[in-house]
Scaffold this motif. Structure first.
Motif, mmCIF file in Angstrom:
data_model
loop_
_atom_site.group_PDB
_atom_site.id
_atom_site.type_symbol
_atom_site.label_atom_id
_atom_site.label_comp_id
_atom_site.label_asym_id
_atom_site.label_seq_id
_atom_site.Cartn_x
_atom_site.Cartn_y
_atom_site.Cartn_z
ATOM 1 N N ALA A 222 -4.557 -21.879 -3.806
ATOM 2 C CA ALA A 222 -5.250 -22.072 -2.533
ATOM 3 C C ALA A 222 -4.363 -21.699 -1.355
ATOM 4 C CB ALA A 222 -5.720 -23.525 -2.422
ATOM 5 N N SER A 223 -3.062 -21.922 -1.499
ATOM 6 C CA SER A 223 -2.122 -21.572 -0.430
ATOM 7 C C SER A 223 -1.847 -20.080 -0.374
ATOM 8 C CB SER A 223 -0.802 -22.318 -0.643
ATOM 9 O OG SER A 223 -0.184 -21.876 -1.849
ATOM 10 N N GLY A 224 -2.275 -19.353 -1.431
ATOM 11 C CA GLY A 224 -1.973 -17.924 -1.509
ATOM 12 C C GLY A 224 -0.598 -17.645 -2.057
ATOM 13 N N ALA A 225 0.227 -18.679 -2.268
ATOM 14 C CA ALA A 225 1.609 -18.494 -2.721
ATOM 15 C C ALA A 225 1.669 -18.493 -4.246
ATOM 16 C CB ALA A 225 2.500 -19.586 -2.150
ATOM 17 N N GLY A 226 1.185 -17.407 -4.839
ATOM 18 C CA GLY A 226 1.259 -17.265 -6.285
ATOM 19 C C GLY A 226 -0.093 -17.446 -6.946
ATOM 20 N N PHE A 227 -0.076 -17.412 -8.264
ATOM 21 C CA PHE A 227 -1.309 -17.501 -9.032
ATOM 22 C C PHE A 227 -1.150 -18.543 -10.140
ATOM 23 C CE2 PHE A 227 1.401 -14.440 -11.098
ATOM 24 C CZ PHE A 227 1.249 -14.688 -12.445
ATOM 25 N N GLY B 297 -11.962 -3.411 -14.010
ATOM 26 C CA GLY B 297 -11.646 -3.735 -12.635
ATOM 27 C C GLY B 297 -10.865 -5.029 -12.513
ATOM 28 N N TYR B 298 -10.484 -5.333 -11.281
ATOM 29 C CA TYR B 298 -9.816 -6.592 -10.938
ATOM 30 C C TYR B 298 -10.591 -7.245 -9.802
ATOM 31 C CZ TYR B 298 -5.615 -5.002 -13.451
ATOM 32 O OH TYR B 298 -4.724 -4.579 -14.402
ATOM 33 N N ASP B 299 -10.731 -8.556 -9.866
ATOM 34 C CA ASP B 299 -11.406 -9.278 -8.795
ATOM 35 C C ASP B 299 -10.651 -10.564 -8.505
ATOM 36 O OD1 ASP B 299 -13.053 -10.421 -6.962
ATOM 37 O OD2 ASP B 299 -14.858 -10.438 -8.207
ATOM 38 N N PHE B 300 -9.764 -10.501 -7.493
ATOM 39 C CA PHE B 300 -9.060 -11.688 -7.016
ATOM 40 C C PHE B 300 -9.598 -12.100 -5.645
ATOM 41 C CE2 PHE B 300 -6.045 -10.198 -10.199
ATOM 42 C CZ PHE B 300 -5.649 -11.381 -10.786
ATOM 43 N N GLY B 301 -10.832 -11.687 -5.364
ATOM 44 C CA GLY B 301 -11.420 -11.975 -4.063
ATOM 45 C C GLY B 301 -10.988 -10.946 -3.042
ATOM 46 N N ALA B 302 -11.841 -10.690 -2.061
ATOM 47 C CA ALA B 302 -11.530 -9.715 -1.020
ATOM 48 C C ALA B 302 -10.232 -10.120 -0.316
ATOM 49 C CB ALA B 302 -12.677 -9.617 -0.028
ATOM 50 N N PRO B 303 -9.339 -9.146 -0.030
ATOM 51 C CA PRO B 303 -9.511 -7.696 -0.201
ATOM 52 C C PRO B 303 -8.962 -7.164 -1.530
ATOM 53 C CG PRO B 303 -7.532 -8.089 1.070
ATOM 54 C CD PRO B 303 -8.094 -9.459 0.727
ATOM 55 N N PHE B 304 -8.708 -8.048 -2.486
ATOM 56 C CA PHE B 304 -8.094 -7.614 -3.746
ATOM 57 C C PHE B 304 -9.168 -7.437 -4.827
ATOM 58 C CE2 PHE B 304 -4.778 -10.457 -1.741
ATOM 59 C CZ PHE B 304 -4.118 -9.413 -1.114
ATOM 60 N N GLN B 305 -10.040 -6.465 -4.602
ATOM 61 C CA GLN B 305 -11.120 -6.144 -5.534
ATOM 62 C C GLN B 305 -11.134 -4.633 -5.759
ATOM 63 O OE1 GLN B 305 -14.141 -7.961 -3.011
ATOM 64 N NE2 GLN B 305 -14.535 -9.509 -4.583
ATOM 65 N N THR B 306 -10.814 -4.217 -6.975
ATOM 66 C CA THR B 306 -10.742 -2.788 -7.274
ATOM 67 C C THR B 306 -11.441 -2.494 -8.592
ATOM 68 O OG1 THR B 306 -8.593 -3.091 -8.361
ATOM 69 C CG2 THR B 306 -8.560 -2.441 -6.031
ATOM 70 N N GLY B 307 -11.937 -1.263 -8.709
ATOM 71 C CA GLY B 307 -12.629 -0.845 -9.907
ATOM 72 C C GLY B 307 -12.027 0.409 -10.501
ATOM 73 N N PHE B 308 -12.242 0.602 -11.810
ATOM 74 C CA PHE B 308 -11.783 1.777 -12.547
ATOM 75 C C PHE B 308 -12.997 2.397 -13.237
ATOM 76 C CE2 PHE B 308 -8.375 -1.215 -12.107
ATOM 77 C CZ PHE B 308 -7.280 -0.452 -11.741
ATOM 78 N N TYR B 309 -13.011 3.724 -13.334
ATOM 79 C CA TYR B 309 -14.240 4.423 -13.674
ATOM 80 C C TYR B 309 -14.070 5.379 -14.843
ATOM 81 C CZ TYR B 309 -15.922 2.431 -9.340
ATOM 82 O OH TYR B 309 -16.294 1.538 -8.368
ATOM 83 N N GLY B 310 -15.197 5.659 -15.505
ATOM 84 C CA GLY B 310 -15.216 6.641 -16.569
ATOM 85 C C GLY B 310 -15.130 8.048 -16.015
ATOM 86 N N ASN B 311 -14.967 9.009 -16.907
ATOM 87 C CA ASN B 311 -14.741 10.395 -16.493
ATOM 88 C C ASN B 311 -15.968 11.002 -15.820
ATOM 89 O OD1 ASN B 311 -12.349 9.978 -17.798
ATOM 90 N ND2 ASN B 311 -12.663 11.508 -19.376
ATOM 91 N N PRO B 312 -15.754 11.865 -14.820
ATOM 92 C CA PRO B 312 -16.868 12.591 -14.213
ATOM 93 C C PRO B 312 -17.332 13.716 -15.139
ATOM 94 C CG PRO B 312 -14.815 13.373 -13.302
ATOM 95 C CD PRO B 312 -14.464 12.252 -14.244
ATOM 96 N N ARG B 313 -18.219 14.582 -14.629
ATOM 97 C CA ARG B 313 -18.664 15.731 -15.418
ATOM 98 C C ARG B 313 -17.475 16.639 -15.732
ATOM 99 N NH1 ARG B 313 -23.016 17.812 -12.616
ATOM 100 N NH2 ARG B 313 -21.571 18.709 -11.095
#
Length: 732
Positions: A561-566, A706-722
């Motif tokens: 809650a303090s943001g100081a670690g996980f 992906g990772y979701d630690f709450g905004a702004p730490f939300q990122t996604g990874f994707y499959g290959n394009p054409r």
């Protein structure tokens, strides 16, 4: 970004126009041989839900690596893990493990020529010099042991024929793809053959790091293997094999869903990122094995498999995806394993036995920093930033005994009885400590040398402990051979995934983390059928299953809650019920045209999910990486062209809505369909082939991790394009 080589999809149409004659003969489907029960059998005789993809199917489906085969196997997820290039996330029938941290065990077993690969790093293996790949669905605890609670994937390399031969393959494609594969073998004498293969896989990135211009989602991998086969006598066969892979693809950073910590805008391309971290990344895996098979008599075969493997990874993950060390994770993994298996196989007139003893000794170690640069303690006279370092290792010693007995007690009836007892011992050393500043002593000089030296802030976790478990995994089955073309079976099987210790555990916040967590188990009931119909022109294999999944190892992570670690906790807090249907159908329409379809339906729900505060929140969650529907339809059309044969394979694969994690959120992926098309020409004498492979032809964007630690730490990874690639191979 480096310029990409482009192939227009119209080129595929040109190849399709090369000829269009149909021959209405008496078509039939080929017999498929598998080793799902550790002996060679026809696929249609094995009372197990198994998908087998042979060499021709691998070529004609454009299978490049392990993840490409998920579309061919129902209720199967094989994806590249979040933040990596070659770490595998594997789920079958809703059961798996997506956390690649050392100490955590996979839920789907990966095997290379009957050697168990214990760690997911480097398990996204490229397909070269392969005879077939088998996907076994459902717990395989009797014959394959622990950590096959969801199923097993077997990667079977080619055996040598005794002829002197050289095979060269290459591919040129989108994003400057440049692949080269060379394999060969030769007879040293009448009894000794040696062989080897080497493969280079190169590709520019689908995107770039906008900070330094380096590639994102590129490929830079070199793999090789050598083998020696000795036919010492008519009854004794010995094979030595060694392999090594070095992956130097750039680290993969995620696409940020929203503005960054300082308001940085969202990037246009899902493959682009912004990261302050360097672009060096390394994954090395290697192994050796010695297999000896002695035919003692016409009815008894004794087999020994001695193997060792090791792996090393240096990587970085940027959770904030900005040009600042706000949430960086530099890490390394180091593992090694040794295994010894002795098998005794007996074949009688109306019964057979597969039995053995298996020993495993392994060490998995590593360390990482969670660098939280948004925290500032400079007012206290301390360096700006805050870091938590996690490190340690787990030593595993495992011994098991197994037997699988098949008895034909009547002309058309077989009884299957099996069991495996496993004793698992684990010793863990776990450390977690605080540092004021950017980076701990472990990673500061390597990545943050321009920053002030960190100041140690005290240990949160520092313990050594050991634990052992004994588990029995039975199997009972009954199959009925209605006639030569129809087999029905019913089976009960059990499996377990090993317990362990949470390497991220915070002993201050959660003191009980030092006690570790116990194994999880599954009990599965299955009704299946193997049907060859219409004079072997149609094949329909399928299964109905029900799995009771208990003591699920639930991994819960959150920022303080303090943001100081996980804070991290792994609890035996879950229980679920998984039911489903699987169908695999093939139909030879004519001598030139066949069709194939797969369908996987699964209803997976949590019965219980105890949160860290003791609350049951099962009704708020869904099973991760488990779409309720997976399906594929495919045609295979062949026609004579210039004395050779052209094979055209269009396919469409569908995956329903998918949750990346149990909790619904921004990472969830809506249903999508991928369309592929390949055209392969085989020369008149079969010595060479040329192909055009188009994947994801509609250029669908789809999220796989992906990772979701709450905004702004939300990122996604994707499959290959054409991608479009021109491929070819030549056999000398």
């Amino acid at each position: 970004m480096k310029r990409a080589i482009k192939f227009h999809p119209l080129a595929a149409g040109i190849m399709l126009a090369c000829g269009a004659s149909f021959t209405y003969a008496d078509p039939a489907l080929e017999e498929v041989t598998v080793t799902a029960q550790k002996r060679e059998q026809s696929l249609q005789e094995v009372p197990v839900a198994v998908t087998a993809i042979g060499e021709a199917a691998l070529i004609e489906n454009g299978i490049a690596d392990m993840t490409d085969i998920q579309k061919l196997s129902p209720n199967t997820t094989l994806q590249v893990s979040r933040g990596t290039n070659s770490t595998l996330t594997a789920f079958i029938r809703g059961i798996g493990q997506q956390d690649p941290l050392w100490g955590f065990e996979p839920g789907v077993g990966i095997y290379v020529d009957d050697v168990y690969v214990a760690r997911p790093q480097g398990a996204v293996m490229d397909v070269y010099d392969v005879e077939r790949i088998e996907v076994l669905r459902g717990p395989q605890g009797t014959l394959y042991g622990k950590n096959t609670i969801g199923g097993a994937v077997k990667y079977v390399t080619k055996k040598m024929t005794g002829d002197n031969e050289v095979r060269i393959g290459a591919a040129l494609g989108s994003y400057n793809q440049r692949d080269l594969k060379v394999a060969g073998s030769m007879a040293v004498s009448e009894k000794v053959n040696i062989g080897g293969a080497i493969a280079s896989f190169q590709r520019d990135g689908f995107g770039e790091n906008m900070v330094n211009g380096e590639d994102q989602y590129n490929k830079d991998t070199l793999s090789g293997r050598v083998s020696v086969e000795i036919n010492a006598t008519e009854d004794l066969f010995i094979r030595f094999a060694a392999d090594k892979t070095r992956d130097e693809s750039a680290p993969k950073h995620g696409h940020r869903f929203g503005p960054g910590y300082a308001g940085e805008p969202v990037l246009d391309s899902i493959y682009d990122t912004e990261s302050n971290l360097p672009s060096e990344n390394l994954v090395e895996t290697s192994g050796m094995s010695l297999t000896a098979e002695w035919k003692v008599s016409d009815s008894v075969i004794v087999k020994s498999i001695t193997a060792s493997r090791e792996g090393y990874t240096e990587t970085v993950i940027d959770f904030d995806a900005t040009n600042a060390p706000l949430f960086d994770v530099p890490a390394f993994y180091d593992d090694e394993q040794f295994s010894q298996e002795f098998q005794l196989n007996w074949q009688g007139d109306n019964a057979d036995l597969v039995s053995g003893v298996y020993y495993y000794d392994g060490t998995a170690a590593g360390g990482f920093d969670a660098v939280l640069g948004y925290l500032d303690f400079s007012a206290l006279g301390l360096p700006a930033g805050f870091t938590q370092n996690v490190s340690g290792q787990v030593d595993t010693n495992s011994l098991s005994f197994y037997a699988h007995y098949n008895w034909q007690f009547a002309d058309q009836w077989n009884l299957n009885l099996g069991g495996r007892y496993t004793n698992d011992e684990k010793k863990a050393e776990v450390y977690k400590g605080n540092y004021f500043g950017i980076g701990s002593d472990m990673f500061h000089d390597q990545y943050y040398a321009d920053r002030p030296a960190p100041v140690f802030g005290g240990a949160l976790t520092d313990y050594a402990n050991e634990k052992d478990w004994g588990e029995f995994s039975p199997r009972v089955g009954l199959d009925y051979q209605v006639n030569n073309d129809v087999m029905l079976y019913a089976a009960y099987s059990a499996g377990f995934k090993s317990g362990g210790f949470d390497m991220r555990g915070d002993a201050v916040e959660i003191p009980e983390t030092v006690d570790g967590y116990d194994p999880e188990t599954v009990d599965t009931f299955e009704l299946g059928w193997k049907l060859d119909l219409l004079g072997n022109r149609m094949r329909i294999n399928g299964a109905l299953f029900r799995s009771e999944y208990t003591d699920m190892q639930v991994n819960q992570q959150r920022l303080k809650a303090s943001g100081a670690g996980f804070v991290s906790a792994v609890l035996n807090a879950g229980e679920s019920l998984i039911q489903g249907l699987e169908l695999e159908a093939s139909l030879a329409l004519t001598d030139n045209l066949s069709a194939m379809a797969t369908l996987g339906l699964v209803d997976a729900e949590f019965v219980e999910f105890i949160n860290g505060d003791g609350t049951d929140i099962a009704d708020q969650l869904e099973m991760q990486n488990t779409p309720d529907t997976t399906a594929m339809v495919q045609l295979n059309w062949s026609t004579p062209v210039a004395g050779g044969e052209l094979v055209v394979v269009p396919s469409a694969s569908y995956r329903a809505d998918t949750q990346i994690f149990e909790r619904p959120g921004i990472l969830d992926q809506d249903a999508y369909t991928l369309v592929d098309l390949t055209a392969t020409y085989y020369s008149p004498d079969g010595s060479w082939n040329l192909g055009l492979q188009g994947k994801n032809l509609t250029d669908k964007e789809y999220r796989i991790a992906g990772y979701d630690f709450g905004a702004p730490f939300q990122t996604g990874f994707y499959g290959n394009p054409r991608t479009i690639a021109l491929t070819g191979s030549y056999n000398f």
